[in-house]
Scaffold this motif. Structure first.
Motif, mmCIF file in Angstrom:
data_model
loop_
_atom_site.group_PDB
_atom_site.id
_atom_site.type_symbol
_atom_site.label_atom_id
_atom_site.label_comp_id
_atom_site.label_asym_id
_atom_site.label_seq_id
_atom_site.Cartn_x
_atom_site.Cartn_y
_atom_site.Cartn_z
ATOM 1 N N PHE A 77 44.268 49.781 46.955
ATOM 2 C CA PHE A 77 44.642 48.377 46.807
ATOM 3 C C PHE A 77 44.323 47.568 48.060
ATOM 4 N N GLY A 78 44.400 48.237 49.210
ATOM 5 C CA GLY A 78 44.093 47.543 50.455
ATOM 6 C C GLY A 78 42.616 47.401 50.725
ATOM 7 N N PHE A 79 41.800 47.997 49.876
ATOM 8 C CA PHE A 79 40.349 47.911 50.069
ATOM 9 C C PHE A 79 39.881 46.515 49.649
ATOM 10 N N LEU A 80 39.268 45.786 50.585
ATOM 11 C CA LEU A 80 38.994 44.355 50.409
ATOM 12 C C LEU A 80 38.305 43.992 49.096
ATOM 13 N N PRO A 81 37.151 44.599 48.739
ATOM 14 C CA PRO A 81 36.474 44.169 47.497
ATOM 15 C C PRO A 81 37.360 44.345 46.258
ATOM 16 N N SER A 82 38.113 45.445 46.210
ATOM 17 C CA SER A 82 38.957 45.703 45.041
ATOM 18 C C SER A 82 40.079 44.676 44.940
ATOM 19 N N ARG A 83 40.724 44.396 46.108
ATOM 20 C CA ARG A 83 41.839 43.461 46.114
ATOM 21 C C ARG A 83 41.384 42.046 45.740
ATOM 22 N N SER A 84 40.284 41.610 46.325
ATOM 23 C CA SER A 84 39.767 40.272 46.030
ATOM 24 C C SER A 84 39.355 40.156 44.576
ATOM 25 N N LYS A 85 38.768 41.233 44.050
ATOM 26 C CA LYS A 85 38.350 41.218 42.642
ATOM 27 C C LYS A 85 39.566 41.118 41.731
ATOM 28 N N LEU A 86 40.655 41.793 42.115
ATOM 29 C CA LEU A 86 41.868 41.748 41.308
ATOM 30 C C LEU A 86 42.459 40.342 41.298
ATOM 31 N N ILE A 87 42.501 39.695 42.474
ATOM 32 C CA ILE A 87 43.002 38.318 42.549
ATOM 33 C C ILE A 87 42.124 37.402 41.709
ATOM 34 N N GLU A 88 40.822 37.590 41.817
ATOM 35 C CA GLU A 88 39.880 36.768 41.051
ATOM 36 C C GLU A 88 40.092 36.938 39.554
ATOM 37 N N LEU A 89 40.299 38.196 39.113
ATOM 38 C CA LEU A 89 40.523 38.459 37.690
ATOM 39 C C LEU A 89 41.787 37.749 37.206
ATOM 40 N N LYS A 117 40.345 29.723 59.788
ATOM 41 C CA LYS A 117 39.139 28.981 60.205
ATOM 42 C C LYS A 117 37.852 29.779 59.962
ATOM 43 N N ASN A 118 37.888 30.647 58.956
ATOM 44 C CA ASN A 118 36.686 31.432 58.642
ATOM 45 C C ASN A 118 36.145 31.085 57.263
ATOM 46 N N LEU A 119 36.289 29.823 56.897
ATOM 47 C CA LEU A 119 35.810 29.392 55.588
ATOM 48 C C LEU A 119 34.287 29.424 55.528
ATOM 49 N N ASP A 120 33.762 29.459 54.299
ATOM 50 C CA ASP A 120 32.318 29.427 54.099
ATOM 51 C C ASP A 120 31.969 28.331 53.095
ATOM 52 N N ALA A 121 30.701 28.258 52.735
ATOM 53 C CA ALA A 121 30.248 27.203 51.818
ATOM 54 C C ALA A 121 30.934 27.312 50.459
ATOM 55 N N LEU A 122 31.211 28.542 50.014
ATOM 56 C CA LEU A 122 31.889 28.728 48.735
ATOM 57 C C LEU A 122 33.306 28.170 48.780
ATOM 58 N N THR A 123 34.000 28.379 49.895
ATOM 59 C CA THR A 123 35.353 27.837 50.056
ATOM 60 C C THR A 123 35.325 26.324 49.884
ATOM 61 N N CYS A 124 34.384 25.685 50.577
ATOM 62 C CA CYS A 124 34.258 24.226 50.493
ATOM 63 C C CYS A 124 33.909 23.788 49.082
ATOM 64 N N SER A 125 33.010 24.531 48.437
ATOM 65 C CA SER A 125 32.571 24.162 47.085
ATOM 66 C C SER A 125 33.717 24.225 46.086
ATOM 67 N N PHE A 126 34.489 25.329 46.099
ATOM 68 C CA PHE A 126 35.621 25.463 45.178
ATOM 69 C C PHE A 126 36.645 24.357 45.426
ATOM 70 N N ASP A 139 39.715 36.793 49.625
ATOM 71 C CA ASP A 139 41.032 36.592 49.006
ATOM 72 C C ASP A 139 41.330 35.100 48.865
ATOM 73 N N TRP A 140 41.106 34.351 49.971
ATOM 74 C CA TRP A 140 41.313 32.901 49.938
ATOM 75 C C TRP A 140 40.420 32.248 48.885
ATOM 76 N N ASN A 141 39.161 32.621 48.865
ATOM 77 C CA ASN A 141 38.221 32.005 47.911
ATOM 78 C C ASN A 141 38.644 32.244 46.467
ATOM 79 N N ALA A 142 39.153 33.467 46.199
ATOM 80 C CA ALA A 142 39.559 33.797 44.830
ATOM 81 C C ALA A 142 40.724 32.928 44.369
#
Length: 576
Positions: free
Chosen positions: A30-42, A97-106, A68-71
């Motif tokens: 659960f602490g593995f980043l891709p899995s956790r972010s995917k779960l939040i996104e789902l 303060k580590n946002l990216d273009a996707l963060t801004c777009s959403f 996680d933030w983006n999801a």
């Protein structure tokens, strides 16, 4: 760990998502980043997800990563609470303060949904700060927010600064200008787009059509329609529906009918509704009802808008029994009347002089009558001199918190018609104490691509002296035909001669006079005038005579409908 994609592909319900979470916790992933972010996104964005549950998972994370933030931002941006997405964005900026273009777009997509121009400007500053301005899609999303929020100066400035513009950025600006207060500029951009080698698509022409509707410019509308046919875009049902709407708003119900009958795509419910409404607004009530019946015969079920369009058609044509019959048939058709349907029926009865019946309809409503309904009744009371009911409607409006100048003016005019000047004075004092100002009447006419606006008694137009000379000429010719001013409708305690002068310089007469001296319409085409209020009785009489004297068709679009004046008659049959 192995990818969870095979597990994700088998998900089909929220319970499956919870099972996936349990599996990740049990296996220690659960602490593995891709899995956790995917779960939040789902949880946040899948059709069977749960945004509340996604929030719970997110809040359990001590140090959320960018994904996680983006999801969670993406989830709220698509939800019914898009403002929360921006709150998460602001928290992310403060903490990480580590946002990216996707963060801004959403986050900008969220701003677009609640028209958050202030928040968009904050994000804009971050886009510049973090060097995301080279992302064309992101900048176009920002442009779309400015355009939809009616911050057109920011939208135009951003568009001018873009190193590369594509069809999406042009479309965003054209749509914003068209829906805002710059429809002429929208059409200019549409033409410029073609000269710069970018072919307008369905979205582009929808913006251009909207601009033509705003302007009420038939020649511009015909030009856009020609491009649509040349580009084979008339197979798109949304484009055809927009053309129907545009043509009847530009005064040509015949061309609207041509589009409707020749549609190369399957007609939608919107197509039928638009055509019924258009026919009604132009006074073709019987034709509108024929189409209403034709629709039923074709097996297309009517909705609440269909019934409202049919009722409005009856209203404009004085078809009282037909309108009441349609209203009574709604329940049996499975369509529950809403406040607009009740309002239309009350207006239908009120205009026909059946004011007490209109009042009974309002009282019979299952829900509480709104401000518009009482204003409708007040208007009918003014027309037919029902002082007692006018006072009832006025009291109801005060209780509902309405402070519209029209409410005071209608009550004042009702009193004035009965020469109750003391009561008129009381109403005017109430207006002063509440700082209520009367909305000035204005009209405009388009001549050779330029819009000319007039207010009552206007002397600001550069050709006002020539316009006033034409008014004098019109006056002489009309008086020679036995015209007598309807001064009873000038509800001021002034002399008859002053009342006649007030009438002669109403904004619609000034616009018509300018149309005559400037060749407005041109090539024998109608002179077309748009007015912000309802045309008054005397101007209606006058323009009928002008159409006969000068052998010109004159179209006046007022607040409620279209009036086609020709050979001394009007399409409304003197019923409006």
């Amino acid at each position: 760990m192995a990818s969870i994609e095979p597990l994700v592909q088998r998900l089909s319900s929220f319970s499956h998502i919870k099972q996936l979470q349990a599996h990740l916790i049990t296996t220690g992933h659960f602490g593995f980043l891709p899995s956790r972010s995917k779960l939040i996104e789902l949880c946040a964005i899948s059709p069977f997800g749960n945004l509340h549950y996604a929030t719970e998972i997110f809040c359990q994370i001590q140090t959320p990563f960018k994904n996680d933030w983006n999801a969670i931002i993406r989830g709220f941006a698509r939800s019914n609470e898009p403002k929360i997405a921006v709150t998460y964005y602001q928290n992310m900026f403060r903490k990480a303060k580590n946002l990216d273009a996707l963060t801004c777009s959403f986050s900008l997509q969220a701003c677009s949904r609640f028209l958050g121009v202030f928040e968009a400007k904050q994000i804009h500053s971050h886009i510049v700060r973090f060097g995301f301005t080279a992302d064309d899609r992101l900048v176009t999303t920002l442009l779309d927010v400015y355009a939809k929020s009616n911050d057109l100066s920011s939208a135009r400035k951003l568009f001018g600064e873009m190193p590369r513009t594509d069809r999406a950025s042009w479309n965003a600006l054209i749509a914003g200008l068209a829906q805002g207060d710059q429809p002429k500029e929208a059409l200019g951009l549409f033409k410029r787009m073609k000269t710069e080698g970018l072919r307008p698509d369905e979205i582009t022409v929808l913006g251009a059509i909207s601009a033509c509707s705003q302007l009420g410019s038939l020649p511009e509308g015909e030009t856009v329609h020609s491009y649509i046919k040349e580009s084979n875009l008339d197979k798109n049902v949304q484009v055809c529906n927009a053309l129907i709407d545009m043509y009847y708003k530009c005064g040509s119900v015949d061309k609207a009918c041509d589009v409707f009958r020749s549609m190369g795509c399957r007609k939608s419910l919107v197509s039928w509704n638009s055509m019924i409404m258009g026919l009604g607004m132009h006074g073709h009530g019987s034709d509108a009802l024929k189409l209403f019946n034709e629709m039923s015969q074709d097996g297309i079920p009517a909705d609440a808008i269909t019934y409202l369009s049919a009722l409005c058609a009856c209203n404009h044509a004085g078809l009282v029994s037909e309108g009441l019959s349609i209203f009574k048939s709604m329940e049996s058709s499975g369509v529950k009347p809403n406040v607009k349907h009740y309002g239309s029926v009350a207006d239908l009865l009120g205009r026909a002089g059946r004011v007490k019946e209109a009042y009974e309809i309002i009282k019979s409503m299952p829900s509480k009558p709104d401000i518009v309904l009482w204003q409708t009744l007040l208007g009918a009371c003014k027309t037919y001199g029902e002082v007692e009911l006018a006072e009832i409607a006025s009291r109801e409006l005060v209780e509902l918190g309405s402070h519209s100048c029209g409410d005071f003016v209608l009550l004042s005019n009702t009193y004035a018609a009965h020469e109750r000047w003391d009561d008129v004075g009381k109403v005017r004092e109430a207006m002063k104490s509440k700082a209520v100002k009367k909305i000035p009447g204005f009209s405009f006419i388009t001549v050779k691509g330029s819009i000319h606006k007039f207010i009552n008694g206007d002397q600001d137009h550069p050709d006002w002296k020539d316009i006033y000379k034409k008014i004098d000429e019109i006056s002489l010719r009309m008086n020679g035909m036995g015209y007598a001013a309807e001064t009873s409708f000038v509800l001021h305690d002034i002399g008859e001669e002053e009342k006649e002068n007030v009438l002669w310089y109403h904004s619609e007469r000034l616009a018509v006079a300018y149309g005559l001296i400037s060749g407005g319409g041109g090539d024998g085409k109608p002179i077309q005038v748009n007015k912000n209020l309802r045309i008054c009785v005397d101007c209606h009489v006058a323009i009928k005579l002008i159409s006969k004297i000068y052998n010109r068709e004159i179209i006046v679009r007022d607040r409620a409908r279209f009036h086609h004046f020709k050979d001394g008659t009007c399409s409304c049959g003197d019923y409006w």
